[in-house]
Motif scaffolding. Structure first.
Motif, mmCIF file in Angstrom:
data_model
loop_
_atom_site.group_PDB
_atom_site.id
_atom_site.type_symbol
_atom_site.label_atom_id
_atom_site.label_comp_id
_atom_site.label_asym_id
_atom_site.label_seq_id
_atom_site.Cartn_x
_atom_site.Cartn_y
_atom_site.Cartn_z
ATOM 1 N N ILE A 153 -34.579 -10.238 -7.700
ATOM 2 C CA ILE A 153 -35.125 -10.758 -6.447
ATOM 3 C C ILE A 153 -36.071 -9.694 -5.871
ATOM 4 N N GLU B 251 -24.490 -6.350 -15.521
ATOM 5 C CA GLU B 251 -23.628 -7.272 -14.784
ATOM 6 C C GLU B 251 -22.692 -6.497 -13.834
ATOM 7 N N GLY C 266 -24.540 -10.433 -9.702
ATOM 8 C CA GLY C 266 -24.385 -11.150 -8.445
ATOM 9 C C GLY C 266 -25.666 -11.426 -7.693
ATOM 10 N N VAL C 267 -26.780 -10.881 -8.168
ATOM 11 C CA VAL C 267 -28.031 -10.988 -7.407
ATOM 12 C C VAL C 267 -28.648 -12.377 -7.582
ATOM 13 N N ARG C 268 -29.060 -12.990 -6.472
ATOM 14 C CA ARG C 268 -29.779 -14.258 -6.524
ATOM 15 C C ARG C 268 -31.128 -14.061 -7.217
ATOM 16 N N THR C 269 -31.701 -15.106 -7.741
ATOM 17 C CA THR C 269 -33.043 -15.010 -8.314
ATOM 18 C C THR C 269 -34.019 -15.780 -7.428
ATOM 19 N N ASP C 270 -35.299 -15.438 -7.602
ATOM 20 C CA ASP C 270 -36.332 -16.150 -6.845
ATOM 21 C C ASP C 270 -37.393 -16.627 -7.831
ATOM 22 N N MET D 147 -27.593 -4.026 1.691
ATOM 23 C CA MET D 147 -27.693 -5.148 0.755
ATOM 24 C C MET D 147 -27.113 -4.765 -0.600
ATOM 25 N N LEU E 231 -23.586 -6.275 -2.511
ATOM 26 C CA LEU E 231 -23.537 -6.776 -3.885
ATOM 27 C C LEU E 231 -22.579 -5.946 -4.731
#
Lengths: 410, 410
Positions: A43, A335, A367-371, A397, A401
């Motif tokens: 992200i 991960e 755990g990180v969201r993607t964009d 942040m 995470l």
């Protein structure tokens, strides 16, 4: 789930459009397969180290990124420089950043004495420490290259003292200014110190040799950045309950890291200069991540290329940082790790100094969201999923995470 | 133009990528035609209930979203729980959240007594209120399911008291800790209360029946979340000059809504559990919007699914919320209404607790700008026209679209 964290700060990373790159920035122009891979799985966003439009120093930016309000914490660079060369200071010490310089007929002809080597500078520093006598106790120690540190013991009250550095070649050194009576005493001591050091330096064998080789002699000291003990309310390591290590060569940033509780490591070959051994740093980071919860890696030469207005060189230095990151991500379990990459500030080539432009930011790992962003660059960061945050938002942040934050409320 | 407002908070809405969903989040994976319709005609964004990376509780998050700084306002969950079950408290009362639990040989074997029914719990609570005698006046009242509330009258000064809840099964209850002399008195009263309540509960007919049926008996009380009167400087309804109603079942959030001036309604069938009747809530919201300027609808079970690490169930609960929203938007005049949908915080399945990830936010209805986002999900919200805002920005943005803000300046 508890994860480890690695924060990579590429000094002066952000830039502005470069004409010869067709409007791309050095980061956009550079070939960065590893950063782009992280951009795809992670992200992006932009961060203002302090606030929009406010150029940050490397010291204040790092303080801010590590969660300290620089307006409350910061007491001048000198103290961090001194911590960074390994000195342990007292609350009432006054510390300065010093340059070895070249003076001729009363004019500073080179502010860095031909970028004198660390070894030569350390020998000269030793001669000064041994031969100069002042009315107060002092410590004078070489750092890297032309950089050195001066500490006046017990003189913190005189911190309102100016500098003798004219900040450009071709000018005479300034007289030290002062803001009050205590600082007037310090200014006088500094004038005396500079004069006595000049006498020690002028005919020192190191300089005799340089003179014969046609190199600029290191016969003068430029002193600036008076600093006293910073107001650090709680160390980073205590605040977050983590064991933290820093991999870096630059004294100023080392000093910040030491001040907030990091164990600092400078692997063989890590110089903070263009020739720095990025693989030595990558390997050190991977090793340290086995023992430590949080590893901070600082990469300096991108900033120097910005200061020198060398876009191509800056892009090459970005590629060097990318190789360092490539080694790291191939040798950790992504991960189980949160990796963040950003700069401490922008150093646009056209500015040849730090600017207030926001800085590219990337977070990837478990755990990180993607964009939707696909590569790491100023333009892609603008459409990234982090949005535009402040420097002091980055660590919370990451820690969230990493499973290391605590809920406030029920 | 004056408009009405409806704020729908889907508890624990935000999440992280789920492997079995190909990296989609439960909100992205769920089939949500009504939310997507609103996303198309409205504007999306992300909001940090408190600040980036800071996990919020449901209570502190709601306080923040309704415009109160939780760091100044919040005095513990117990008070909101007590308000939420309809108790009217005095400034010097001390309130606690209580769980009915199962103890065996000194070990807590079930922290929720087999999720005992509301009816059973209320009968047990009545027995405790009638049969336990303490040196201070107290109120003990059942809430929903295994939840109850304890109020010690006049004991607010002893708020620095700990809890006996070990927070996991298989462990003995803790002794109550205390931070000062007043709190030591409270700790002693709580120990006495827990012991006497245990004697009342052990052989109560409700438990005899559960024992025969092989169900966990509700023979112990776990007490936590000491709370005193929150520091609410001005009620929401006064501040904005609106008549405001809340539709919800969860005591904690009900308490927050009552504390800031909302009239609270729990329609028949609204349970706050997976089985909640979303249509009953939708109908109540539509009815109330006729009389009230501002209606707040709280939807709880998404959060529970996150805590339970059940992504599929969470997606189903999102779909349930979507049906509720579908009924609402079909039965109001959207041009004359501003509708906002968000969560109070993220409850990612992988975390099984609240996290500091920002929360999807949607605003639609009369006067609202549109953006390029097409559906309601974490990724689309990242490219939404609201950008990344704070929880406390939501209500002012709504009120402004509702024509209820005042110009500052000329």
């Amino acid at each position: 789930m508890k994860r480890k964290g690695i924060l990579i700060i590429i000094d002066g990373l952000g830039d502005r459009p470069i004409k010869e790159f067709g409007g791309k920035t050095p980061l956009e122009y550079a070939n960065t397969p590893n950063l782009d891979k992280l951009a795809k799985i992670g992200i992006l966003g932009l961060q203002d180290p302090i606030k929009p439009g406010q150029p940050a120093g490397s010291d204040t930016a790092h303080l801010s990124i590590f969660g300290y309000n620089p307006y409350k914490t910061y007491r001048g660079r000198g103290f961090f420089e001194a911590l960074g060369v390994g000195l342990d200071l007292d609350k009432d010490d006054l510390a300065f950043r010093v340059n070895f310089a070249t003076i001729k007929n009363g004019i500073i002809v080179d502010r860095r004495a031909g970028r004198i080597s660390t070894e030569e500078a350390h020998e000269l520093a030793k001669a000064i420490q041994e031969n100069v006598k002042l009315p107060v106790e002092f410590i004078f120690k070489g750092a890297t290259g032309h950089r050195a540190v001066l500490v006046l013991k017990g003189m913190a009250k005189g911190y309102k003292v100016g500098e003798n550095d004219p900040h450009e070649a071709g000018k005479p050194p300034h007289k030290f200014t002062y803001g009050d009576e205590e600082s007037r005493k310090v200014a006088e001591i500094l004038e005396e110190f500079v004069q006595k050091a000049h006498e020690v330096l002028e005919n020192h064998p190191v300089n005799e040799k340089r003179r014969k080789e046609g190199k600029p002699v290191a016969n003068y000291l430029l002193i600036r950045g008076a600093g006293t003990y910073p107001d650090i309310p709680m160390k980073f390591t205590e605040q977050w309950g983590v064991k933290a290590a820093a991999v870096l060569a630059t004294a100023l940033v080392k000093g910040v890291a030491r001040a907030i509780g990091f164990d600092v490591f400078t692997p063989e070959g890590a110089t903070g200069e263009y020739n720095t051994d990025e693989m030595a740093k990558a390997k050190a980071a991977v090793e340290l991540l086995k023992d430590y919860d949080f590893v901070f890696v600082h990469f300096k030469p991108t900033d120097a290329a910005g200061h020198d207005n060398k876009p191509k060189l800056k892009a090459e230095m970005v590629e060097k940082a990318d190789r360092m990151i490539g080694y790291i991500i191939e040798n950790i379990d992504l991960e189980k790790t949160v990796i963040a990459v950003t700069g401490d500030h922008s150093t646009p080539c056209e500015v040849m100094n730090h600017s207030g432009d926001p800085v590219p930011l990337l977070i990837a790992g478990g755990g990180v969201r993607t964009d939707y962003a696909e590569s790491f660059g100023e333009r892609e960061c603008m459409r990234g999923g982090i949005g535009r945050v402040k420097g002091h938002d980055i660590v919370p942040m990451m820690m969230d995470l990493m499973g290391r934050t605590e809920k406030f409320g029920a």
